[in-house]
Scaffold this motif. Structure first.
Motif, short mmCIF file in Angstrom:
data_model
loop_
_atom_site.label_atom_id
_atom_site.label_comp_id
_atom_site.label_asym_id
_atom_site.label_seq_id
_atom_site.Cartn_x
_atom_site.Cartn_y
_atom_site.Cartn_z
N LEU A 67 1.56 12.35 5.47
CA LEU A 67 1.27 10.94 5.71
C LEU A 67 2.59 10.19 5.72
N GLU A 68 2.93 9.60 6.85
CA GLU A 68 4.22 8.94 7.01
C GLU A 68 4.17 7.51 6.45
N GLU A 69 5.33 6.90 6.40
CA GLU A 69 5.45 5.53 5.89
C GLU A 69 4.64 4.57 6.76
N ASP A 70 3.96 3.65 6.10
CA ASP A 70 3.15 2.62 6.76
C ASP A 70 2.07 3.22 7.67
N SER A 71 1.53 4.36 7.25
CA SER A 71 0.48 4.98 8.07
C SER A 71 -0.75 4.10 8.17
N PHE A 72 -1.02 3.28 7.15
CA PHE A 72 -2.23 2.46 7.15
C PHE A 72 -1.89 1.00 6.82
N ALA A 73 -0.67 0.61 7.13
CA ALA A 73 -0.22 -0.74 6.76
C ALA A 73 -1.00 -1.82 7.49
N GLY A 74 -1.57 -1.52 8.63
CA GLY A 74 -2.30 -2.52 9.40
C GLY A 74 -3.76 -2.63 9.03
N LEU A 75 -4.16 -2.10 7.88
CA LEU A 75 -5.58 -2.13 7.47
C LEU A 75 -5.71 -2.86 6.14
N PRO A 76 -5.64 -4.17 6.14
CA PRO A 76 -5.71 -4.91 4.87
C PRO A 76 -7.07 -4.87 4.22
N ASN A 77 -8.11 -4.52 4.96
CA ASN A 77 -9.47 -4.50 4.41
C ASN A 77 -9.93 -3.11 4.00
N LEU A 78 -9.04 -2.13 4.05
CA LEU A 78 -9.44 -0.75 3.76
C LEU A 78 -9.79 -0.59 2.28
N VAL A 79 -10.97 -0.05 2.03
CA VAL A 79 -11.46 0.16 0.67
C VAL A 79 -11.56 1.64 0.35
N THR A 80 -11.96 2.46 1.31
CA THR A 80 -12.16 3.89 1.10
C THR A 80 -11.40 4.68 2.15
N LEU A 81 -10.59 5.66 1.69
CA LEU A 81 -9.83 6.51 2.60
C LEU A 81 -10.08 7.96 2.22
N ARG A 82 -10.55 8.76 3.19
CA ARG A 82 -10.85 10.17 2.95
C ARG A 82 -9.96 11.02 3.86
N VAL A 83 -9.08 11.81 3.21
CA VAL A 83 -8.18 12.71 3.95
C VAL A 83 -8.29 14.10 3.33
N PHE A 96 1.18 4.25 1.51
CA PHE A 96 0.04 3.39 1.23
C PHE A 96 0.48 1.94 1.04
N ARG A 97 1.52 1.53 1.74
CA ARG A 97 2.02 0.17 1.62
C ARG A 97 0.98 -0.81 2.16
N ASN A 98 0.91 -1.98 1.50
CA ASN A 98 -0.02 -3.05 1.88
C ASN A 98 -1.48 -2.60 1.80
N MET A 99 -1.77 -1.72 0.84
CA MET A 99 -3.14 -1.23 0.65
C MET A 99 -3.59 -1.49 -0.78
N SER A 100 -3.28 -2.65 -1.30
CA SER A 100 -3.64 -2.97 -2.69
C SER A 100 -5.14 -3.06 -2.90
N GLY A 101 -5.90 -3.23 -1.82
CA GLY A 101 -7.35 -3.30 -1.96
C GLY A 101 -8.06 -1.96 -1.91
N LEU A 102 -7.31 -0.87 -1.76
CA LEU A 102 -7.94 0.45 -1.70
C LEU A 102 -8.55 0.82 -3.06
N ARG A 103 -9.81 1.24 -3.04
CA ARG A 103 -10.52 1.58 -4.28
C ARG A 103 -10.77 3.08 -4.42
N HIS A 104 -10.99 3.79 -3.32
CA HIS A 104 -11.34 5.21 -3.37
C HIS A 104 -10.42 5.98 -2.43
N LEU A 105 -9.74 6.99 -2.98
CA LEU A 105 -8.82 7.81 -2.19
C LEU A 105 -9.14 9.28 -2.44
N ASP A 106 -9.45 10.00 -1.37
CA ASP A 106 -9.81 11.41 -1.46
C ASP A 106 -8.73 12.24 -0.76
#
Length: 492
Positions: A67-83, A96-106
């Protein structure tokens, strides 16, 4: 028709917008509302463009390596990420920059080898972290410190030999209730750091199926958790094993076979710093449990946890249990079901400190109190009585042959041997027995079956007809060993 054109125009516009919104996505991705699924598409890197409204993103079962830098920086509403089920071996700083709202990470079922300090620094709102089934051999000391909202972390089925328990104290993780470290390679536990954890963390700390070396302190820790009714121990009793003398082939299920630790119990409790006092009361009595603490100040708060895992705070839960401002807990009318370990915690929120105290309460029915049974004394007494009976049998049993003179023999025939000979008596260690079958004698006590060899012979050989099935040797049977395999992580 004018009406038909008016209805078709909005449909065409919406279809066009939907097509444009998904134009930058890989073929096969499915998007429904704020959920985007791109699973099982053979992707080797994350797409550079993703819908900004995405709240749930699924990249499971692909071929992502990093996972590279700023892979999901454009998703401010992301709550759940499954990888999960990818080939991730590392995470770039700022992934995971700018992903302070992420609650669940798999990130489970990948090829991660360690958890660096920079992996999750930006995820201050993380609640659930799944890292099980990787190749993780080390978790850096500050890797989880920034996750103040963390509630559940799963790291089972990895290669961990230790874990920084000091980094998950209550002031850093006030909401943590589950930490799964089962099925790893942990050899020794830092008991001081673990005993300093709040009970909410200890109760959800899963350590079964590791390579723990058997020792008294380790045994005492798990026995204490078992007495408290912690799910992490009670639900996996058969899966808690330790290695005698560190030998991998000498694994013992120490919660089920405690004979190896008979001399450890008292010592172990002192080693792990447990302060448990015991109290025995009768049914119907009023009981006052104190909560002593060295903490001082007006900012202290108290709470009790009952043996049934019920939290009690002032003024109490019911009329049966009342709690006072100084932390004391009163049981108005004790019942037998109130027996167990009561745990009290004193918290100083200003200095982020806490202390605990435990009381083991035993409620006994006043009319049916059972006296203690001393097995060793009873066994010794039985042996003495048996010895006395044997001596009485040998020396005090009257013999009619010695008490009366035998009649004279007939004069016409040679003198035969007297009715009772003077041969010495043969002492048999068992009482006279009846014979139930060839070669089998049963003692009068009905507790032990004694087998004696068959002395009858025929032409120099034992009589085969006298051999019973139960007198023939049988091949020994070995108990099959049980092994726990946690194919899936414990995700409540």
């Amino acid at each position: 028709m004018p009406g038909a054109r008016g209805v078709a125009a909005p449909l065409m516009v919406s279809s066009l917008l939907l097509h444009l919104a998904g134009a930058g996505l890989p073929a096969g991705c499915l998007r429904v509302s704020d959920i985007l699924s791109c699973s099982d598409l053979g992707l080797e890197q994350a797409p550079t463009w993703l819908p900004v409204t995405t709240a749930t993103l699924d990249f499971n079962h692909n071929r992502l390596v990093r996972l590279e830098e700023d892979s999901f920086a454009g998703l401010p509403n992301l709550v759940t990420l499954r990888v999960a089920h990818n080939r991730l071996s590392s995470l770039a700083p700022g992934a995971f920059r700018n992903m302070s709202g992420l609650r669940h990470l798999d990130l489970s079922s990948n090829h991660l080898y360690k958890v660096d300090n920079h992996y999750f620094q930006e995820l201050v709102g993380m609640e659930e972290l799944l890292l099980f089934n990787n190749h993780i051999a080390r978790v850096e000391s500050n890797a989880l410190i920034g996750l103040r909202g963390l509630r559940k972390a799963y790291l089972s089925h990895n290669r961990l030999t230790d874990f920084p328990f000091f980094s998950i104290q209550e002031h850093n993780h006030p909401f943590l209730v589950t930490l799964d470290l089962s099925s790893n390679r942990i050899l020794k536990l830092p008991l001081e750091d673990i005993s300093a954890l709040p009970p909410s963390v200890q109760g959800g700390l899963f350590l079964h199926n590791n390579s723990l070396i058997c020792e008294c302190a380790m045994y005492g820790l798990f026995r204490t958790w078992e007495q408290k009714g912690f799910v992490s121990v009670c639900d996996y009793r058969a899966d808690h094993t330790c290695l005698l003398y560190g030998e991998p082939r000498a694994a013992v299920q120490f919660l089920q076979h405690s004979r190896f630790f008979e001399n450890c119990t008292v010592k172990a409790l002192s080693l792990i710093g447990e302060t448990v006092s015991s109290l025995q009361v009768y049914t119907g009595d009023s009981v006052l449990l104190e909560c002593p603490s060295s903490l001082k100040g007006h900012q202290l708060t108290y709470q009790w946890v009952s043996p049934h895992q019920e939290y009690i705070v002032p003024p109490g839960n019911s009329n049966a249990m009342r709690m006072y401002g100084n932390g004391s807990l009163e049981i108005a009318a004790a019942r037998v079901e109130d027996s167990g370990v009561y745990w009290c915690m004193v918290q100083d929120h200003r200095q982020s400190r806490n202390q605990t105290h435990e009381v083991n309460v035993t409620v006994v029915d006043r009319h049916h109190e059972v006296e203690p049974f001393n097995t060793g004394f009873t066994t010794l007494l039985g042996c003495v009585v048996s010895l006395v009976l044997v001596l009485v049998y040998l020396y005090l049993t009257p013999c009619r042959c010695w008490c009366r003179k035998p009649p004279p023999p007939p004069p016409a025939t040679p003198s035969p041997a007297y009715e009772c000979s003077g041969q010495p008596s043969i002492l048999v260690p068992t009482p006279p027995a009846t014979t139930e079958g060839p070669g089998r004698k049963v003692s009068n006590s009905k507790h032990v079956v004694f087998l004696e060899p068959i002395k009858e012979a025929q032409n120099g050989r034992l009589r085969e007809a006298a051999m019973s099935d139960h007198a023939r040797p049988h091949a020994p049977r070995g108990d099959s060993a049980s092994f726990f395999s946690d194919s899936t992580s414990i995700v409540p």
